[in-house]
Structures are given as C-alpha cells and as structure tokens.
Design an enzyme around this catalytic site. Structure first.
Site, mmCIF file in Angstrom:
data_model
loop_
_atom_site.group_PDB
_atom_site.id
_atom_site.type_symbol
_atom_site.label_atom_id
_atom_site.label_comp_id
_atom_site.label_asym_id
_atom_site.label_seq_id
_atom_site.Cartn_x
_atom_site.Cartn_y
_atom_site.Cartn_z
ATOM 1 C CG ASP A 268 -48.960 5.118 -52.869
ATOM 2 O OD1 ASP A 268 -48.470 4.538 -53.849
ATOM 3 O OD2 ASP A 268 -49.891 4.654 -52.204
ATOM 4 N NE ARG B 258 -38.385 2.450 -53.105
ATOM 5 C CZ ARG B 258 -39.663 2.433 -53.462
ATOM 6 N NH1 ARG B 258 -40.098 1.481 -54.245
ATOM 7 N NH2 ARG B 258 -40.499 3.358 -53.054
ATOM 8 C CB CYS C 243 -33.799 -5.039 -51.347
ATOM 9 S SG CYS C 243 -32.023 -5.255 -51.526
ATOM 10 C CG ASP D 4 -30.380 0.513 -44.850
ATOM 11 O OD1 ASP D 4 -31.376 -0.211 -45.034
ATOM 12 O OD2 ASP D 4 -30.051 1.415 -45.635
ATOM 13 N NE ARG E 185 -29.435 -3.545 -55.287
ATOM 14 C CZ ARG E 185 -30.135 -3.217 -54.212
ATOM 15 N NH1 ARG E 185 -30.335 -4.091 -53.255
ATOM 16 N NH2 ARG E 185 -30.632 -2.005 -54.082
ATOM 17 N NE ARG F 18 -37.646 -0.495 -50.674
ATOM 18 C CZ ARG F 18 -36.325 -0.432 -50.809
ATOM 19 N NH1 ARG F 18 -35.579 0.038 -49.840
ATOM 20 N NH2 ARG F 18 -35.728 -0.844 -51.901
ATOM 21 N N PRO F 19 -44.007 1.774 -51.082
ATOM 22 C CG PRO F 19 -45.870 2.687 -50.037
ATOM 23 C CD PRO F 19 -44.718 1.762 -49.795
ATOM 24 C CE LYS G 78 -27.354 1.129 -51.429
ATOM 25 N NZ LYS G 78 -28.616 0.615 -51.952
ATOM 26 C CG ASN G 79 -28.706 4.392 -49.195
ATOM 27 O OD1 ASN G 79 -28.915 3.749 -50.219
ATOM 28 N ND2 ASN G 79 -28.832 3.857 -47.990
#
Length: 421
Positions: free
Chosen positions: A125, A93, A117, A307, A399, A122-123, A22-23
C-alpha cells in the site's frame, strides 16, 4: 531438493569474509533500469534472489554480463519493455522494486503482485500511495498492478505511515526523473537506503538526506552509468557473530561495517560475548564463558534488526536464564519457534512476544526452514546438537546466504549439504 545436515562441532574458529548485502544489491540492480549508459556493480552476492532480479532485467531488454563471480555489468540503454512476467515477479518480493524505475522512465508499468518469504502481510500500500502522490494513475486487481503517468511524474511531499524500506526505495527511484522536488517524510533509514541513494547520485540523480528523517529528490531529465560497490551484508555478519557466540568460538568477521550493527554488538556484549571492533572493517567475536539471557525488541533501523531475531532466538535457547523477544516489525515472524521446540528449545509465544528459557543442550531433529532467517537460525541451533540436525526447504537459505555451508565448514563446523532421498 537438498538439505543441510549439521551437528555439534565444538567452538568455531577462524575468519570469514562477508559478501555484499542482498538487501542493497536488489534495489540497486532494479535502479539500474534507470541508466542510459553501462553500469558496473561490484561485490554482488551470488544468491537466488539476485539471479531472479537479473533475469527480470534481461526479460525487460537489459544486457547483463558477469565480469567475474561478484562483478556484473548491466546495460539498460536499449530496454523497450515496461512489463515483467508473472513467473519471475511471483518468486520474490523485491522484484516489485522495478516498478518505480519503469514508471519514471517510460511513464507506465505493468507488474504482477510480488512473492517472497511468508513472514507477514508486508502490504504494498505504501508503494502505491507514493506513486499516486506523484500523480500516477493506478489500476489494481487481484494479480496485476498497472501504473501510468502519461505526462510524467510530478514531485510532491509524501509522508510514510511506517518507515517501509521497500516503499522508500521505490519512491526514491520513481522520483529521480519526476518534475520538480519530491520530499519523503518518515522514510526508512537503513544503510541499504543510503547505499541506493549514493548509487543514484552516481548516475546523475539529485538525492539528499538518505539515512535521515527527510529525503529530498530533485528530478533530472536522464541518468547515465557508473561503477558502484555494494556495501557488506550486515545480516550475514550478524549470523556469523551468533555462530561464534552459540559455539563458544572465536571468529574474525571481515568486510563488516560496525556502525551498521551496533544493536547486535550491544546485545552480544550484554549476553557475555567479547566483541572487538577493529579499524580495518573487521570484528572479532569470542566467548570464554557461559552466556546469559537478554531482551530484544525489533525495530526499524537504527533499532535491533528483525532479520536478526531468529538467529538470536536460537542463541537464547542455549544460554543461562530467561530471555524475551518482542517482534514489532512483522506480525508473523515466529514460525521458527515450532521448529526450535522440536530441537528441545523452551519457548512460549503470546502475540508479538516470545519468552525463552535457556536449556543446557538442544537435540538433533528434522526441521524445515520456514523462511530465510529462520533457516539460518536452525543451522546455528544445529551446531549445538550431539545428534544430527537435518534442515529441509533450504532454498529459503539460498535466497540470502552464499555458500553458508562452505563458510561454516571452513570455521570447523560439522556440516554438509546433500540431496534428499
């Protein structure tokens, strides 16, 4: 709404094939926006998140066609939009990853703040820092981010204060058509970063150093098309390895790259599991004795993956002795602790640390998946309970896992999925 009902099943046995990661699939699908010729992706997992990002591409004007269950053809040659809707962007996200490709292709993009999630702030920036360093102008309010580069992005050296996976991916994609050379210092080193770099290079990009402490991207004028196979999902593989360990089972995991999960293999061996690495991309995990506790500390790759933390905590709850977990990646990733304690687990948390005292037996309970990996952990814990364990809010699980119920059932699990009353 649906729920998963699971109970003690005895040792799980058999084999299971791991889907594409997935990632890896999500950023590669986003990167397909860069292609001016058709792109075919193989081993695309059938997941909710994948469906969402494909809808984002379609909304932007890309043509998306499934050739079979795991092969998708994407044609972004005629896209003419650079703004994705709030409705889709707020659901996941990873949808924010379209910003880099759109910015470098069109010189402008407008996106909503991403969802996903609730496992920490989890900015974004670092993403924005990277775009600004590439000479994009940013306009950010509470809901929308606009970025423009009327004269095109310009390659620069960018140091990431933290090796963020998403920021590394977004900056890599933005830099593919920037003027000159972009250097990313302290990037993420995950296998999914390497997979994205390999995909970009197949399109005609010039990316070097992915997987190391420095990535160099030399900008090109345009990118084309290709055929690319997504790497196997190392977290799904880990989940089924823990399923074997927690049930005292014997499972062979197919389509798995062992070099991607070395910390997981090491910890399972420390706890007393037998892990056999084969040359044909398979791993056999079996347990013939009671396991013992261990210590894990989550770290960016190549450290122990955050994870996999929740799944291991479920395992730690039923082994002999004490265990300890130190979470260093996300500040809010112990939400599954409360749910596991409903099942009789003995867990005490103190900031970023959790101490677990193993118990002989967990009990069935009604619990909810607070996030994707927490949901998987609760299902694993339910495999040890004499009474039924009911897991709700399983949309989180969907997901990241394709048919986890069917795969576990094929291994002998007493598990089913049903509509809630």
């Amino acid at each position: 709404m649906e729920r998963i009902i699971v109970k003690k099943s005895g040792p799980l046995k058999g084999s299971v094939k791991i889907d594409g990661a997935k990632n890896s699939a999500l950023p590669i699908i986003a990167a397909s926006l860069l292609g001016t010729e058709p792109i075919t992706l193989e081993e695309v997992p059938n997941l909710k998140d994948v469906q969402i990002i494909l809808k984002v591409l379609q909304e932007l004007g890309a043509k998306v066609e499934f050739l079979d269950d795991t092969t998708v053809r994407i044609d972004s040659s005629s896209i003419d939009k650079y703004e994705a809707s709030y409705e889709l962007m707020s659901k996941m996200r990873a949808s924010f990853l379209v910003m880099g490709p759109l910015l470098t292709r069109f010189g402008k993009t407008r996106t909503s703040l991403p969802g996903g999630c609730a496992i920490g702030s989890r900015p974004i920036d670092l993403h924005l820092k990277g775009f600004k360093a590439l000479e994009a102008e940013l306009n950010v309010d509470d809901y929308v981010i606009e970025a423009t580069a009327e004269n095109g992005l310009v390659g620069k050296t960018i140091y990431l204060d933290f090796p963020s996976v998403g920021a590394t991916q977004n900056i890599m994609m933005a830099a593919t058509m920037a003027q000159g050379e972009t250097v990313i210092e302290n990037p993420a080193k995950e296998p999914e970063i390497v997979d994205l770099a390999n995909f970009l290079n197949k399109l005609g990009a010039d990316v070097k150093g992915a997987g190391t402490s420095t990535i160099r991207i030399r900008g090109v004028e345009k990118l084309g098309g290709t055929i690319h196979q997504i790497i196997p999902d190392r977290i799904e593989a880990t989940t089924f390895m823990v399923a074997s360990a927690i049930t005292g089972g014997d499972i062979t995991i197919k389509n798995c790259i062992t070099s991607h999960i070395l910390p997981v293999i090491a910890k399972l061996r420390e706890m007393g599991c037998k892990v056999v690495e084969n040359e044909d991309d398979t791993i056999r995990v079996y347990c013939d004795k009671k396991l013992c506790g261990t210590y894990i500390k989550t770290l960016p790759y190549p450290g122990f993956p955050t994870d996999a933390q929740a799944q291991f905590m479920a395992l730690m709850s039923v082994v002999d002795g004490q265990s300890k977990v130190e979470e260093t990646v996300f500040e809010n990733r112990f939400m599954h602790v409360e749910e596991l304690t409903k099942m009789g687990a003995i867990i005490a948390t103190d900031g970023s640390e959790a101490r677990i005292a193993g118990v002989p037996q967990l009990k069935g309970a009604k619990v909810r998946a607070t996030d994707l990996r927490a949901g998987a952990a609760l299902v694993l814990a339910g495999l040890t309970t004499e009474e039924e364990t009911t897991v709700s809010d399983i949309y989180h699980i969907d997901r990241g896992y394709n048919d986890i119920v069917g795969k576990l059932k094929a291994l002998g699990a007493d598990i089913r999925r049903e509509e809630m009353d």
